[in-house]
Scaffold this motif. Structure first.
Motif, PDB file in Angstrom:
ATOM      1  N   PRO A  65       0.836  -1.208   0.000  1.00 21.64           N
ATOM      2  CA  PRO A  65       0.000   0.000   0.000  1.00 21.64           C
ATOM      3  C   PRO A  65       0.867   1.253   0.000  1.00 21.64           C
ATOM      4  O   PRO A  65       1.836   1.349   0.750  1.00 21.64           O
ATOM      5  CB  PRO A  65      -0.813  -0.125   1.296  1.00 21.64           C
ATOM      6  CG  PRO A  65      -0.047  -1.076   2.160  1.00 21.64           C
ATOM      7  CD  PRO A  65       0.655  -2.009   1.232  1.00 21.64           C
ATOM      8  N   LYS A  66       0.557   2.196  -0.848  1.00 18.93           N
ATOM      9  CA  LYS A  66       1.357   3.412  -0.964  1.00 18.93           C
ATOM     10  C   LYS A  66       1.189   4.295   0.267  1.00 18.93           C
ATOM     11  O   LYS A  66       0.114   4.368   0.850  1.00 18.93           O
ATOM     12  CB  LYS A  66       0.971   4.175  -2.227  1.00 18.93           C
ATOM     13  CG  LYS A  66       1.286   3.417  -3.515  1.00 18.93           C
ATOM     14  CD  LYS A  66       0.911   4.228  -4.740  1.00 18.93           C
ATOM     15  CE  LYS A  66       1.229   3.459  -6.017  1.00 18.93           C
ATOM     16  NZ  LYS A  66       0.872   4.232  -7.227  1.00 18.93           N
ATOM     17  N   ASP A  67       2.270   4.960   0.634  1.00 23.15           N
ATOM     18  CA  ASP A  67       2.269   5.897   1.762  1.00 23.15           C
ATOM     19  C   ASP A  67       1.774   5.224   3.044  1.00 23.15           C
ATOM     20  O   ASP A  67       0.900   5.745   3.756  1.00 23.15           O
ATOM     21  CB  ASP A  67       1.399   7.114   1.443  1.00 23.15           C
ATOM     22  CG  ASP A  67       1.878   7.840   0.191  1.00 23.15           C
ATOM     23  OD1 ASP A  67       3.099   8.007   0.052  1.00 23.15           O
ATOM     24  OD2 ASP A  67       1.031   8.205  -0.640  1.00 23.15           O
ATOM     25  N   ALA A  68       2.343   4.071   3.339  1.00 18.76           N
ATOM     26  CA  ALA A  68       1.988   3.322   4.542  1.00 18.76           C
ATOM     27  C   ALA A  68       3.227   3.134   5.408  1.00 18.76           C
ATOM     28  O   ALA A  68       4.365   3.208   4.927  1.00 18.76           O
ATOM     29  CB  ALA A  68       1.401   1.963   4.177  1.00 18.76           C
ATOM     30  N   THR A  69       3.010   2.904   6.699  1.00 22.34           N
ATOM     31  CA  THR A  69       4.108   2.601   7.611  1.00 22.34           C
ATOM     32  C   THR A  69       3.917   1.181   8.150  1.00 22.34           C
ATOM     33  O   THR A  69       2.779   0.735   8.363  1.00 22.34           O
ATOM     34  CB  THR A  69       4.161   3.586   8.793  1.00 22.34           C
ATOM     35  OG1 THR A  69       2.908   3.583   9.479  1.00 22.34           O
ATOM     36  CG2 THR A  69       4.470   4.987   8.302  1.00 22.34           C
TER      37      THR A  69
END
Length: 239
Positions: A65-69
């Motif tokens: 998932p994009k822009d995930a931590t």
């Protein structure tokens, strides 16, 4: 840009590695083979999720998932959660329900979400409460011991504790070592002799199967083509 990964070893024998990462403009990575199972937490668009990831017997593409931590605990070989049979998780995962920013449920109890800095305290509690256990024969054999049990019994206990055979663990471990050495600049022929491959084609097949990369691709990595955690270990190839 890509997938930024930070990791550290642990002094706790139940833990192989603790890691955290952040995805930035990447939608997929190559998940390299691993003989360890993991407990992973991630946050994406304000939603927190968690899952138990089983051992991966070969490299495979995985969505990111994009822009995930992300935060994860990779558990040592021989360590398992008896209420989640590891043989059901090989090449797969089991998502943990009812996760919030503060807590999640595990085997009927509420647990505070761990983080990169308190992973050891979290796993110690898991051990105290009997959620995590370890078959001592597995780490003993990996360290060179010769227990007084039959080969058949030994293989059965390895599969029960890790989900994999000793041979599979050995091949995965060797391929990961080879990948690290090549990333560090070691010539392929030197890696062949150092790690006991038959020849360079044997090494090439191993890298493709378990790392998902050729030696050339590892020597000059493409940051837009993300690769999961590949780290240098202090241990030798398992016997």
């Amino acid at each position: 840009m890509g997938l930024e990964i930070e990791n550290r070893p642990s002094e706790l024998p139940y833990i192989e590695r603790v890691w955290r990462s952040r995805s930035d403009d990447v939608g997929q990575m190559t998940s390299i083979a691993t003989s360890h199972w993991e407990l992973v937490f991630w946050e994406h668009h304000g939603q927190v999720r968690a899952a138990v990831l089983g051992p991966e017997p070969k490299a495979c593409p995985a969505p990111v998932p994009k822009d995930a931590t992300f935060f994860g605990v990779s558990f040592a070989l021989g360590t398992s959660m008896p209420h989640v049979p590891i043989n059901r998780l090989v090449g797969g995962n089991a998502e943990i329900p009812d996760v919030t920013r503060r807590s999640f449920w595990l085997k009927g109890s509420a647990w505070r979400l761990p983080d990169y800095d308190n992973a050891e305290a979290f796993v110690r509690r898991m051990v105290r409460e009997g959620i995590v256990d370890c078959d001592p024969i597995v780490p003993a054999v990996l360290e060179g011991a010769t227990p007084d049990v039959s080969e058949r019994t030994l293989q059965r206990r390895f599969v029960a504790a890790t989900g994999l055979t000793r041979g599979a663990i050995r091949q995965i471990h060797r391929a990961r070592q080879a990948g690290v050495l090549i990333q560090e600049g070691a010539p392929a022929q030197d890696v062949v002799h150092r790690l006991g491959y038959f020849d360079q084609p044997h090494l090439a097949r191993s890298l493709t199967r378990y790392i998902g990369r050729t030696a050339t691709q590892l020597s000059a990595p493409d940051r837009t083509d993300a690769l999961s955690l590949l780290y240098k270990t202090s241990s030798s190839v398992p016997a």
